[in-house]
Design a protein around this motif. Sequence first.
Motif, PDB file in Angstrom:
ATOM      1  N   THR A 136       0.566  -1.216   0.107  1.00 41.85           N
ATOM      2  CA  THR A 136      -0.015  -0.030  -0.025  1.00 41.85           C
ATOM      3  C   THR A 136       0.870   1.111  -0.090  1.00 41.85           C
ATOM      4  O   THR A 136       0.420   2.213  -0.639  1.00 41.85           O
ATOM      5  CB  THR A 136      -0.927   0.133   1.162  1.00 41.85           C
ATOM      6  OG1 THR A 136      -0.244  -0.132   2.634  1.00 41.85           O
ATOM      7  CG2 THR A 136      -1.821  -1.142   1.127  1.00 41.85           C
ATOM      8  N   ASP A 137       2.152   1.358   0.481  1.00 42.97           N
ATOM      9  CA  ASP A 137       2.915   2.530   0.608  1.00 42.97           C
ATOM     10  C   ASP A 137       3.246   2.834  -0.604  1.00 42.97           C
ATOM     11  O   ASP A 137       3.549   2.045  -1.716  1.00 42.97           O
ATOM     12  CB  ASP A 137       4.335   2.190   1.255  1.00 42.97           C
ATOM     13  CG  ASP A 137       4.133   1.881   2.932  1.00 42.97           C
ATOM     14  OD1 ASP A 137       2.912   2.319   3.487  1.00 42.97           O
ATOM     15  OD2 ASP A 137       4.975   1.817   3.666  1.00 42.97           O
ATOM     16  N   THR A 138       2.900   4.236  -1.040  1.00 39.39           N
ATOM     17  CA  THR A 138       3.342   4.815  -2.312  1.00 39.39           C
ATOM     18  C   THR A 138       4.920   5.041  -2.319  1.00 39.39           C
ATOM     19  O   THR A 138       5.568   5.461  -1.514  1.00 39.39           O
ATOM     20  CB  THR A 138       2.629   6.235  -2.698  1.00 39.39           C
ATOM     21  OG1 THR A 138       3.016   7.176  -1.396  1.00 39.39           O
ATOM     22  CG2 THR A 138       1.089   5.915  -2.394  1.00 39.39           C
ATOM     23  N   VAL A 139       5.190   5.073  -3.780  1.00 35.26           N
ATOM     24  CA  VAL A 139       6.676   4.961  -4.174  1.00 35.26           C
ATOM     25  C   VAL A 139       7.078   5.982  -5.111  1.00 35.26           C
ATOM     26  O   VAL A 139       6.026   6.220  -6.284  1.00 35.26           O
ATOM     27  CB  VAL A 139       7.063   3.528  -4.790  1.00 35.26           C
ATOM     28  CG1 VAL A 139       8.475   3.467  -5.153  1.00 35.26           C
ATOM     29  CG2 VAL A 139       7.150   2.550  -3.534  1.00 35.26           C
ATOM     30  N   LEU A 153       3.079   8.803  -8.142  1.00 37.83           N
ATOM     31  CA  LEU A 153       2.724   9.897  -9.315  1.00 37.83           C
ATOM     32  C   LEU A 153       3.055   9.173 -10.725  1.00 37.83           C
ATOM     33  O   LEU A 153       3.989   8.519 -10.917  1.00 37.83           O
ATOM     34  CB  LEU A 153       3.752  11.404  -9.098  1.00 37.83           C
ATOM     35  CG  LEU A 153       3.556  12.316 -10.223  1.00 37.83           C
ATOM     36  CD1 LEU A 153       2.407  12.952 -10.095  1.00 37.83           C
ATOM     37  CD2 LEU A 153       4.717  12.996 -10.102  1.00 37.83           C
ATOM     38  N   GLU A 154       2.179   9.583 -11.358  1.00 36.97           N
ATOM     39  CA  GLU A 154       2.016   8.850 -12.975  1.00 36.97           C
ATOM     40  C   GLU A 154       1.640  10.147 -13.766  1.00 36.97           C
ATOM     41  O   GLU A 154       0.844  11.005 -13.579  1.00 36.97           O
ATOM     42  CB  GLU A 154       1.077   7.699 -13.017  1.00 36.97           C
ATOM     43  CG  GLU A 154       1.443   6.636 -12.145  1.00 36.97           C
ATOM     44  CD  GLU A 154       0.577   5.330 -12.614  1.00 36.97           C
ATOM     45  OE1 GLU A 154       0.915   4.685 -13.724  1.00 36.97           O
ATOM     46  OE2 GLU A 154      -0.391   5.172 -11.962  1.00 36.97           O
ATOM     47  N   VAL A 155       2.755  10.136 -14.737  1.00 33.18           N
ATOM     48  CA  VAL A 155       2.492  11.258 -15.884  1.00 33.18           C
ATOM     49  C   VAL A 155       2.225  10.823 -16.983  1.00 33.18           C
ATOM     50  O   VAL A 155       2.776   9.518 -17.494  1.00 33.18           O
ATOM     51  CB  VAL A 155       3.547  12.136 -15.901  1.00 33.18           C
ATOM     52  CG1 VAL A 155       3.604  12.788 -14.256  1.00 33.18           C
ATOM     53  CG2 VAL A 155       4.969  11.718 -16.116  1.00 33.18           C
ATOM     54  N   ALA A 209       7.035  16.506  -4.732  1.00 29.70           N
ATOM     55  CA  ALA A 209       6.975  16.828  -3.285  1.00 29.70           C
ATOM     56  C   ALA A 209       5.428  16.619  -3.124  1.00 29.70           C
ATOM     57  O   ALA A 209       4.806  16.039  -2.235  1.00 29.70           O
ATOM     58  CB  ALA A 209       7.497  18.193  -2.822  1.00 29.70           C
ATOM     59  N   GLN A 210       4.587  17.210  -3.896  1.00 31.97           N
ATOM     60  CA  GLN A 210       3.107  17.381  -3.650  1.00 31.97           C
ATOM     61  C   GLN A 210       2.396  16.056  -3.704  1.00 31.97           C
ATOM     62  O   GLN A 210       1.397  15.689  -3.020  1.00 31.97           O
ATOM     63  CB  GLN A 210       2.616  18.098  -4.728  1.00 31.97           C
ATOM     64  CG  GLN A 210       2.600  20.017  -4.550  1.00 31.97           C
ATOM     65  CD  GLN A 210       2.107  20.526  -5.704  1.00 31.97           C
ATOM     66  OE1 GLN A 210       1.538  19.841  -6.532  1.00 31.97           O
ATOM     67  NE2 GLN A 210       2.405  21.710  -5.536  1.00 31.97           N
ATOM     68  N   SER A 211       3.263  14.989  -4.407  1.00 29.77           N
ATOM     69  CA  SER A 211       2.585  13.537  -4.429  1.00 29.77           C
ATOM     70  C   SER A 211       3.000  12.862  -3.084  1.00 29.77           C
ATOM     71  O   SER A 211       2.258  11.667  -3.037  1.00 29.77           O
ATOM     72  CB  SER A 211       3.320  12.843  -5.473  1.00 29.77           C
ATOM     73  OG  SER A 211       4.660  12.417  -5.266  1.00 29.77           O
ATOM     74  N   ASN A 212       3.736  13.622  -2.268  1.00 27.90           N
ATOM     75  CA  ASN A 212       4.010  13.034  -0.999  1.00 27.90           C
ATOM     76  C   ASN A 212       4.118  11.675  -0.895  1.00 27.90           C
ATOM     77  O   ASN A 212       3.533  10.839  -0.293  1.00 27.90           O
ATOM     78  CB  ASN A 212       2.750  13.460  -0.038  1.00 27.90           C
ATOM     79  CG  ASN A 212       3.148  13.336   1.276  1.00 27.90           C
ATOM     80  OD1 ASN A 212       4.281  13.178   1.857  1.00 27.90           O
ATOM     81  ND2 ASN A 212       2.132  12.930   2.433  1.00 27.90           N
ATOM     82  N   PRO A 213       5.457  10.954  -1.646  1.00 24.71           N
ATOM     83  CA  PRO A 213       5.525   9.430  -1.423  1.00 24.71           C
ATOM     84  C   PRO A 213       5.809   9.027   0.049  1.00 24.71           C
ATOM     85  O   PRO A 213       6.492   9.791   0.728  1.00 24.71           O
ATOM     86  CB  PRO A 213       6.633   9.382  -2.545  1.00 24.71           C
ATOM     87  CG  PRO A 213       7.394  10.794  -2.348  1.00 24.71           C
ATOM     88  CD  PRO A 213       6.320  11.700  -2.228  1.00 24.71           C
ATOM     89  N   ASP A 214       5.373   7.923   0.105  1.00 24.86           N
ATOM     90  CA  ASP A 214       5.973   7.229   1.426  1.00 24.86           C
ATOM     91  C   ASP A 214       7.266   6.657   1.244  1.00 24.86           C
ATOM     92  O   ASP A 214       8.094   6.717   2.341  1.00 24.86           O
ATOM     93  CB  ASP A 214       5.030   5.840   1.632  1.00 24.86           C
ATOM     94  CG  ASP A 214       3.478   6.409   1.966  1.00 24.86           C
ATOM     95  OD1 ASP A 214       3.256   7.302   2.867  1.00 24.86           O
ATOM     96  OD2 ASP A 214       2.722   5.596   1.358  1.00 24.86           O
ATOM     97  N   TRP A 215       7.555   6.402  -0.034  1.00 26.18           N
ATOM     98  CA  TRP A 215       9.158   5.831  -0.070  1.00 26.18           C
ATOM     99  C   TRP A 215       9.747   6.650  -1.279  1.00 26.18           C
ATOM    100  O   TRP A 215       9.120   6.859  -2.298  1.00 26.18           O
ATOM    101  CB  TRP A 215       9.297   4.527  -0.068  1.00 26.18           C
ATOM    102  CG  TRP A 215       8.837   3.794   0.952  1.00 26.18           C
ATOM    103  CD1 TRP A 215       7.782   3.069   1.474  1.00 26.18           C
ATOM    104  CD2 TRP A 215       9.870   3.240   1.883  1.00 26.18           C
ATOM    105  NE1 TRP A 215       7.882   2.680   2.559  1.00 26.18           N
ATOM    106  CE2 TRP A 215       9.146   2.684   2.855  1.00 26.18           C
ATOM    107  CE3 TRP A 215      11.376   3.498   1.977  1.00 26.18           C
ATOM    108  CZ2 TRP A 215       9.798   1.964   3.843  1.00 26.18           C
ATOM    109  CZ3 TRP A 215      11.919   2.725   3.098  1.00 26.18           C
ATOM    110  CH2 TRP A 215      11.279   2.009   4.055  1.00 26.18           C
TER     111      TRP A 215
END
Length: 335
Positions: free
Chosen positions: A203-206, A240-242, A260-266
Motif C-alpha cells: 500500500t505504501d506509495t513509491v 505519481l504517474e504522468v 513533493a506534492q505527491s507526498n510519497p511514502d518511499w
Amino acid sequence: MGKFKLTVIIAIFAVMLVACSSNETGKTENNGQVNDSTEASTVEITDIHGTVTVPVNPKNVISLDSRTFETLADWGIELVAAPKDVMPADSPYVTNDSVKNIGNHREPNLEILAAADPELVIVGQRFAGFYDEIKKLVPNAAVIDLNFDVSEEADAPGENLVNGFKDATISLGQIFDKNEEAKQLVADFDKAIEAAKSAYNGTDTVMSVIVSSGNIGFSAPHSGRVWGPMYEIFGWAPALEVGNASSDHQGDEVSVEAIAQSNPDWLFVLDRDAAVSSTTDAVPAQDVIDNSPALQNTTAVSKGQIVYAPNDTYTNESIQTYIELFGNLTNSLAK
C-alpha cells in the motif's frame, strides 16, 4: 604355423589396435568401465537475433554489455577490450592497462575490435545499435547480443528484466564453463526478488527519481532501465504517474514541487553521476535530496524512508548489482 592361423592372429591384433585407438580418442578405461571424456567445444546460444554457435572458453573476448562486466570479472574472465569510458572506475578491466579502451557508445573506436581478432564479442545495452557493423568488422567471431527490452513499450518490462538476467547469466555460464556459478547467481537473484516482494506492504506509495548534475529527475513507473520495471516486479503503488513519460537517463522534467506534492511514502534514488568515472565534482545524490527544501516535508524524507541504488548502478547493471539493490530494498522496507 599355417597361413590360416597367421591370418586370424593378424586380424585379431588389428581389431585390438582399432579398439585401443578408439578408446584413446574418445573414451577412457576406468576399472573396466568406459567413460566419455570428450567435452563440447562449442555451445548454441540463443540471443535476440537467433541462435549463435559460440566456442566454449573462447580466446580474445570483448564485452560491450554493462550487464556482463561484474559477472565476467568475478569469474576471472579476461577481456582484450572494453568500453572503459562507460564502466565503473574501479572495474578490474578499467584499471588493467592491457585491456584496450573502446571508448563510449557515442564515438566508439570499433577498429580495436578488428585488431583484437576476437573469438567472441558480447554486444548489448548501449552498443546494441552497432550490432551489424560489429559483425562485419569481425566476420570470424561469434557475436552475441544478450540485450533484453525493459522499456515502457515492452509488453512486460518487469518480466523481461527478470527472465533476461536469468537467461543471460545461464548463457554466460555455458560459454565460460561456469555453469554452477551461473546457477548460484540465478538462485540468489530469485531469492532476493522474493524477499523484496515480501518486505513491501502493498500500500505504501513509491516515488523513484534519478539525480544528475545536481538535479532531481522523475523516473516514471514502468519506464527506464532501473526503477521502471520494478513497479511491475514488486507491485509498487506509484505516488505519481504522468503521461508521455520517457526512459531518459537523467529522468523526466517533472518539477521537484510536483514530486513533493505527491507526498510519497518511499523515495527510491539512482545517483547517475556517482557511476560515471569521468565525473569528479558531482554533488552526491544524498546531498541533493537532503538540501531540497521542497522534499523535506514529504513522508519519505521526514521518516528517512529513502533507498539509494548502489553507486555504480548506472554503468554496472549486472545481476550482482540488482541482487544488492533488492537486498537494500528488503532491509529498508522490512523495518
